[in-house]
Design a protein around this motif. Structure first.
Motif: not given
Length: 526
Positions: A304-318
């Motif tokens: 998910l991207q929130f403008g130029r401020l933050a990129q969120f890379d949501i992981l699955d570690t299971r």
């Protein structure tokens, strides 16, 4: 070809789906029923939204007039549900509306993906079926991809064992001014819940006996979600903020790894259970259709991207990890745990994450994930042990990510973590065995909502951990959540705690606050 992939590719996933009464994609055979048949409030589980995009929101609810019963008090027929999205909570300025089918195949859950919206807008939504109107939910679209934001506020939450106490922290979370909530796993627990709600010690209600067993079947998981999602504090938090969710282990079974269960159960039998757990998870979470499981598989990692401020890379570690070395507890590291072939994420997800960092234009690259990333020794002596279920049990996998982060040429890494039922604030080091080595980022570990019961400000191992791990800057053992504020120049973490969860209504306090400067990673007290 590994066993799980073989099962899927050969069509055995279809057999699994049939065995646990899960329809394949596109199946919707039930006849339509009139909403006049619904004579009791069907919105007992509230409403939710999730995974905000610049032009789209995902809206969720589930029809359940009798949530603690098999079938939730509805016939095996589909119902038309109307939805509305408005600029105001009185719905005088409606921007979108429509209808969606609530299918019995999906346990009468609905997932509405509303597109064509303006970016960075607060919106309100509700559902209608027959004479019944749902509670009003508040959500928002993400900023446009190129937006230059000055601030973004998010909360990190995890681990909400119903039987360990009340979800009081969620009541306070509902009152926070937030852009999104990131749930980092253990949304429910597979363990039995007694008639009195375990540590909740109900005197005014009796829970049905079918909760007092471990979840194994699709029906078990569906009913357990109904129990959790009927909690008023959790419903308030969902109604107040969009959630971004990822699972850990307890949504399926404690400490499982890929197709390896906790106990001595054949992998093919465990995959039946996992298919049920994954399906119930999707049905009961504000997730988009692309996360819909196919048998025992689902792609939950996403960006998910929130403008130029933050990129969120949501992981699955299971779902893709190697089995834990030396069992899944605390052990002395050795050749098995240090094997370079071991992986926490799987090769595909690992490449996806590092490639995403290399192409990122965001000031902050945030990785919401499940288990402790930084090294965490249990003592200062050479015979120290580490958790084989955390990244310490997969050091080569962790090192590949750290090397990938450095090669990407980015500055500001923030890892968000749950799982351990305590608050931690870590510096992420290039070499954890050398306190003077370069700091590459920050890890914010949120405590549990209720798991572990009341806890304490300084657990018995507080001094030992602080000495053994010089990159550990904060440690608190109360229940609560973390609020992270991302700005252009710095990120701030506020660790919120409640004094008790075994009795309802405890106040909230800020146990600690830390900042890390953009371009100069490392936590310092605020």
């Amino acid at each position: 070809m590994d066993r799980r992939r073989f099962l899927t590719v050969t069509g055995a996933a279809a057999t699994l789906a049939f065995a646990v009464n899960i329809p394949l994609g596109g199946t919707a055979a039930a006849a339509e029923a009139s909403a006049v048949q619904i004579t009791e409030n069907p919105f007992t589980l509230g409403v939710a939204s999730g995974d905000p995009l610049p032009d789209s929101v995902l809206l969720w609810t589930r029809l359940a007039p009798r949530p603690y019963e098999s079938g939730s008090g509805l016939p095996q027929k589909r119902f038309k549900v109307r939805w509305e999205l408005a600029h105001d909570e009185r719905f005088t300025r409606i921007t979108k509306r429509g209808t969606v089918d609530a299918h019995p195949e999906y346990n009468h859950a609905v997932h509405v993906e509303v597109g064509g919206l303006d970016s960075d807008r607060v919106l309100y939504y509700r559902f209608r079926v027959g004479q019944w109107v749902s509670p009003v939910g508040r959500t928002r679209t993400a900023p446009s991809k190129g937006a230059r934001l000055t601030e973004l506020r998010l909360a990190a939450v995890s681990c909400q064992a119903y039987h360990d106490g009340y979800f009081t922290a969620y009541r306070h979370l509902a009152d926070e001014d937030l852009d999104a909530v990131f749930h980092l796993g253990d949304y429910l627990y597979e363990y039995a819940v007694t008639a009195t709600g375990g540590a909740r010690a109900y005197t005014d209600r009796v829970l049905p006996s079918h909760f007092n067993r471990e979840t194994l079947t699709l029906e078990d998981y569906r009913l357990r979600y109904a129990l959790y999602k009927s909690d008023p504090d959790l419903m308030a938090a969902h109604a107040a903020h969009p959630f971004v969710v990822t699972w850990d282990d307890h949504e399926t079974e404690n400490n499982y790894a890929d197709d390896t269960p906790e106990n001595d159960v054949p992998p093919e039998e465990f995959l039946l259970r996992r298919a049920s757990a994954y399906r119930a998870y999707w049905e009961n979470q504000p997730l988009r259709r692309r996360q819909l499981p196919q048998g025992p598989e689902a792609q939950l990692y996403r960006r998910l991207q929130f403008g130029r401020l933050a990129q969120f890379d949501i992981l699955d570690t299971r779902q893709y990890r190697s089995d834990q070395a030396y069992g899944d507890g605390w052990q002395v590291p050795g050749p098995e745990s240090q094997d370079p072939a071991r992986t926490m994420t799987g090769a595909t997800q690992e490449r996806w994450l590092i490639d995403g960092w290399r192409s990122s234009k965001a000031t902050w690259n945030v990785v919401p994930q499940q288990v402790t990333f930084a090294q965490r020794k249990d003592r200062s002596t050479p015979d120290f042990k580490v958790s084989m279920d955390s990244w310490d049990g997969y050091p080569a996998s962790r090192q590949r990510l750290l090397d990938g982060w450095e090669s990407a040429g980015q500055d500001n890494l923030v890892v968000l973590t749950g799982d351990v039922h305590v608050h931690y604030g870590f510096d992420i080091k290039k070499d954890f065995d050398d306190p003077a080595s370069k700091t590459l980022g920050t890890e914010i570990v949120t405590s549990s909502i209720s798991s572990g019961k009341d806890g304490s400000d300084k657990p018995s191992n507080w001094a030992t951990y602080m000495q053994a791990n010089p990159h550990l800057k904060f440690y608190n053992g109360r229940r609560g959540y973390a609020v992270v504020t991302l700005g252009k120049d710095e990120a701030r973490a506020d660790f919120k705690t409640v004094s008790a969860v075994t009795t309802p209504g405890a106040p909230i306090t800020t146990a600690g606050s830390f900042v890390t400067e953009a371009g100069n990673p490392g936590l310092t007290p605020a």
